[in-house]
Write a protein that holds these residues in place. Structure first.
Motif, short mmCIF file in Angstrom:
data_model
loop_
_atom_site.label_atom_id
_atom_site.label_comp_id
_atom_site.label_asym_id
_atom_site.label_seq_id
_atom_site.Cartn_x
_atom_site.Cartn_y
_atom_site.Cartn_z
N GLN A 30 0.85 -1.18 0.00
CA GLN A 30 0.00 0.00 0.00
C GLN A 30 0.89 1.23 0.00
O GLN A 30 1.87 1.30 0.74
CB GLN A 30 -0.92 0.01 1.21
N GLU A 31 0.56 2.18 -0.86
CA GLU A 31 1.34 3.41 -0.97
C GLU A 31 0.42 4.61 -0.92
O GLU A 31 -0.76 4.51 -1.24
CB GLU A 31 2.12 3.44 -2.28
N TYR A 32 0.97 5.75 -0.56
CA TYR A 32 0.23 6.99 -0.54
C TYR A 32 0.80 7.94 -1.56
O TYR A 32 2.02 8.01 -1.73
CB TYR A 32 0.26 7.62 0.86
N SER A 33 -0.06 8.67 -2.24
CA SER A 33 0.37 9.64 -3.25
C SER A 33 1.25 10.68 -2.60
O SER A 33 1.13 10.97 -1.41
CB SER A 33 -0.83 10.35 -3.88
N ASP A 40 -4.14 13.60 -0.67
CA ASP A 40 -3.39 12.37 -0.56
C ASP A 40 -4.35 11.18 -0.63
O ASP A 40 -5.47 11.25 -0.17
CB ASP A 40 -2.54 12.32 0.70
N LYS A 41 -3.91 10.13 -1.24
CA LYS A 41 -4.79 9.00 -1.49
C LYS A 41 -3.98 7.71 -1.43
O LYS A 41 -2.87 7.64 -1.96
CB LYS A 41 -5.43 9.15 -2.86
N ALA A 42 -4.53 6.70 -0.77
CA ALA A 42 -3.87 5.41 -0.69
C ALA A 42 -4.09 4.64 -1.99
O ALA A 42 -5.14 4.73 -2.61
CB ALA A 42 -4.40 4.60 0.48
#
Length: 70
Positions: A30-33, A40-42
């Motif tokens: 899982q990464e965040y913008s 910000d969005k996962a």
């Protein structure tokens, strides 16, 4: 014909959360913008191949996190 539960058990039914996918693959991450809140969005990324994926996506090289040792 039996009950819905027995029919589901008989055909091996799995809900979306029970099926394998990138979210429980040892290569999924899982990464965040890299943007400021509230934008910000996962999201998900495949560490093995280096591209963005969705949590429920799956490929032929899926490996369960349960069998992985980290």
């Amino acid at each position: 014909m039996g009950s819905i539960q027995s029919t589901m058990a008989g055909c091996g039914f799995k809900s979306a959360g029970e099926r394998p996918g990138c979210r429980d693959c040892k290569h999924g991450q899982q990464e965040y913008s890299d943007r400021m809140p509230p934008y910000d969005k996962a999201g998900w990324k495949c560490k093995r191949y280096g591209f963005r994926v969705t949590a429920m996506a799956i490929c032929d090289t899926y490996e369960s996190k349960k069998g992985a040792t980290t």
